[in-house]
Write a protein that holds these residues in place. Sequence first.
Motif, PDB file in Angstrom:
ATOM      1  N   PRO A 148       0.815  -1.221   0.000  1.00  0.00           N
ATOM      2  CA  PRO A 148       0.000   0.000   0.000  1.00  0.00           C
ATOM      3  C   PRO A 148       0.853   1.277   0.000  1.00  0.00           C
ATOM      4  N   LEU A 149       1.943   1.279   0.731  1.00  0.00           N
ATOM      5  CA  LEU A 149       2.822   2.446   0.765  1.00  0.00           C
ATOM      6  C   LEU A 149       3.445   2.693  -0.604  1.00  0.00           C
ATOM      7  N   GLN A 150       3.883   1.629  -1.269  1.00  0.00           N
ATOM      8  CA  GLN A 150       4.515   1.762  -2.581  1.00  0.00           C
ATOM      9  C   GLN A 150       3.501   2.111  -3.664  1.00  0.00           C
ATOM     10  N   SER A 151       2.306   1.529  -3.584  1.00  0.00           N
ATOM     11  CA  SER A 151       1.306   1.743  -4.630  1.00  0.00           C
ATOM     12  C   SER A 151       0.565   3.059  -4.460  1.00  0.00           C
ATOM     13  N   GLY A 152       0.580   3.580  -3.240  1.00  0.00           N
ATOM     14  CA  GLY A 152      -0.164   4.810  -2.976  1.00  0.00           C
ATOM     15  C   GLY A 152      -1.665   4.595  -2.879  1.00  0.00           C
ATOM     16  N   ILE A 153      -2.085   3.335  -2.824  1.00  0.00           N
ATOM     17  CA  ILE A 153      -3.512   3.009  -2.713  1.00  0.00           C
ATOM     18  C   ILE A 153      -3.742   2.424  -1.330  1.00  0.00           C
ATOM     19  N   SER A 154      -4.500   3.099  -0.530  1.00  0.00           N
ATOM     20  CA  SER A 154      -4.733   2.697   0.851  1.00  0.00           C
ATOM     21  C   SER A 154      -5.262   1.271   0.941  1.00  0.00           C
ATOM     22  N   ASN A 155      -4.652   0.473   1.813  1.00  0.00           N
ATOM     23  CA  ASN A 155      -5.093  -0.894   2.101  1.00  0.00           C
ATOM     24  C   ASN A 155      -5.146  -1.800   0.879  1.00  0.00           C
ATOM     25  N   THR A 156      -4.298  -1.544  -0.118  1.00  0.00           N
ATOM     26  CA  THR A 156      -4.340  -2.354  -1.328  1.00  0.00           C
ATOM     27  C   THR A 156      -2.930  -2.751  -1.754  1.00  0.00           C
ATOM     28  N   PHE A 157      -2.747  -4.055  -1.955  1.00  0.00           N
ATOM     29  CA  PHE A 157      -1.534  -4.574  -2.562  1.00  0.00           C
ATOM     30  C   PHE A 157      -1.813  -4.690  -4.053  1.00  0.00           C
ATOM     31  N   VAL A 158      -0.877  -4.247  -4.880  1.00  0.00           N
ATOM     32  CA  VAL A 158      -1.064  -4.275  -6.330  1.00  0.00           C
ATOM     33  C   VAL A 158      -0.046  -5.225  -6.944  1.00  0.00           C
ATOM     34  N   ILE A 159      -0.564  -6.262  -7.598  1.00  0.00           N
ATOM     35  CA  ILE A 159       0.276  -7.197  -8.341  1.00  0.00           C
ATOM     36  C   ILE A 159       0.238  -6.764  -9.804  1.00  0.00           C
ATOM     37  N   SER A 160       1.410  -6.419 -10.329  1.00  0.00           N
ATOM     38  CA  SER A 160       1.530  -5.996 -11.727  1.00  0.00           C
ATOM     39  C   SER A 160       2.169  -7.132 -12.515  1.00  0.00           C
ATOM     40  N   ILE A 161       1.485  -7.577 -13.548  1.00  0.00           N
ATOM     41  CA  ILE A 161       1.967  -8.650 -14.420  1.00  0.00           C
ATOM     42  C   ILE A 161       2.540  -8.018 -15.686  1.00  0.00           C
ATOM     43  N   ASN A 162       3.732  -8.424 -16.076  1.00  0.00           N
ATOM     44  CA  ASN A 162       4.372  -7.900 -17.277  1.00  0.00           C
ATOM     45  C   ASN A 162       3.546  -8.313 -18.493  1.00  0.00           C
ATOM     46  N   GLN A 163       2.910  -7.341 -19.123  1.00  0.00           N
ATOM     47  CA  GLN A 163       2.002  -7.611 -20.238  1.00  0.00           C
ATOM     48  C   GLN A 163       2.720  -8.267 -21.412  1.00  0.00           C
ATOM     49  N   SER A 164       3.897  -7.793 -21.739  1.00  0.00           N
ATOM     50  CA  SER A 164       4.637  -8.357 -22.862  1.00  0.00           C
ATOM     51  C   SER A 164       4.995  -9.814 -22.607  1.00  0.00           C
ATOM     52  N   HIS A 165       5.462 -10.129 -21.405  1.00  0.00           N
ATOM     53  CA  HIS A 165       5.804 -11.521 -21.081  1.00  0.00           C
ATOM     54  C   HIS A 165       4.557 -12.403 -21.146  1.00  0.00           C
ATOM     55  N   ALA A 166       3.480 -11.939 -20.528  1.00  0.00           N
ATOM     56  CA  ALA A 166       2.260 -12.748 -20.452  1.00  0.00           C
ATOM     57  C   ALA A 166       1.679 -13.025 -21.841  1.00  0.00           C
ATOM     58  N   GLU A 167       1.717 -12.035 -22.706  1.00  0.00           N
ATOM     59  CA  GLU A 167       1.084 -12.196 -24.011  1.00  0.00           C
ATOM     60  C   GLU A 167       1.987 -12.835 -25.053  1.00  0.00           C
ATOM     61  N   ASN A 168       3.307 -12.693 -24.882  1.00  0.00           N
ATOM     62  CA  ASN A 168       4.195 -13.107 -25.970  1.00  0.00           C
ATOM     63  C   ASN A 168       5.133 -14.270 -25.667  1.00  0.00           C
ATOM     64  N   ARG A 169       5.507 -14.470 -24.395  1.00  0.00           N
ATOM     65  CA  ARG A 169       6.518 -15.500 -24.192  1.00  0.00           C
ATOM     66  C   ARG A 169       6.270 -16.448 -23.037  1.00  0.00           C
ATOM     67  N   ASN A 170       5.460 -16.102 -22.084  1.00  0.00           N
ATOM     68  CA  ASN A 170       5.225 -16.990 -20.948  1.00  0.00           C
ATOM     69  C   ASN A 170       4.127 -18.002 -21.248  1.00  0.00           C
ATOM     70  N   THR A 171       4.338 -19.232 -20.769  1.00  0.00           N
ATOM     71  CA  THR A 171       3.300 -20.245 -20.883  1.00  0.00           C
ATOM     72  C   THR A 171       2.229 -19.969 -19.833  1.00  0.00           C
ATOM     73  N   THR A 172       1.098 -20.624 -19.961  1.00  0.00           N
ATOM     74  CA  THR A 172       0.052 -20.451 -18.955  1.00  0.00           C
ATOM     75  C   THR A 172       0.529 -20.944 -17.589  1.00  0.00           C
ATOM     76  N   LEU A 173       1.329 -21.999 -17.563  1.00  0.00           N
ATOM     77  CA  LEU A 173       1.850 -22.509 -16.295  1.00  0.00           C
ATOM     78  C   LEU A 173       2.797 -21.485 -15.645  1.00  0.00           C
ATOM     79  N   THR A 174       3.600 -20.805 -16.452  1.00  0.00           N
ATOM     80  CA  THR A 174       4.482 -19.759 -15.927  1.00  0.00           C
ATOM     81  C   THR A 174       3.668 -18.601 -15.361  1.00  0.00           C
TER      82      THR A 174
END
Length: 171
Positions: free
Chosen positions: A72-98
């Motif tokens: 929450p301190l890093q994201s600036g959003i009170s009481n919220t953890f933010v998981i950011s997924i690399n869009q390029s990796h997810a769409e172009n090179r990572n398998t679904t298992l990854t």
Amino acid sequence: MVEFNDEIYDDKTDNQLTRKADCVYQKMVDNKNNINWILENFNDGDTHSQFNLKLVMSTTLGNKTNASTATPLQSGISNTFVISINQSHAENRNTTLTIARTIIHESIHARLWEFMYSRDKNLAMIKNDFPGIYNYYKNHQQNWDHEQMAAYYRETIATGLKHFDNGQHTD
């Protein structure tokens, strides 16, 4: 709604994943958004989470980074953890298992960090309430969460991946 230990809670997850990452996430939860197979590893007595979880796609993560979790301190959003997924990796090179492994890994980060934030980083309180987390934090400082994950949550990750792919792979 989230079902946990036969009780229903308001859903506190904001899923903003897209395309393949969203498909993986949707497969990881059942029709009741039930993720007991990972939550049961983080019992905190009868204390329910006071935090929200937000999953987003990111175009700003480095080429060597699959994902990151912001407190929450890093994201600036009170009481919220933010998981950011690399869009390029997810769409172009990572398998679904990854992608599944990455979501589980980042979710464990968020849950471990939740114990720190729910006690307002009061180390004396953390030491009393969660001595294992306190010891890893004290002994490993900067990388305590990865050290604890490596020592205690490999089986959780393996179980989550088996759940995801119906046991198609060996440990």
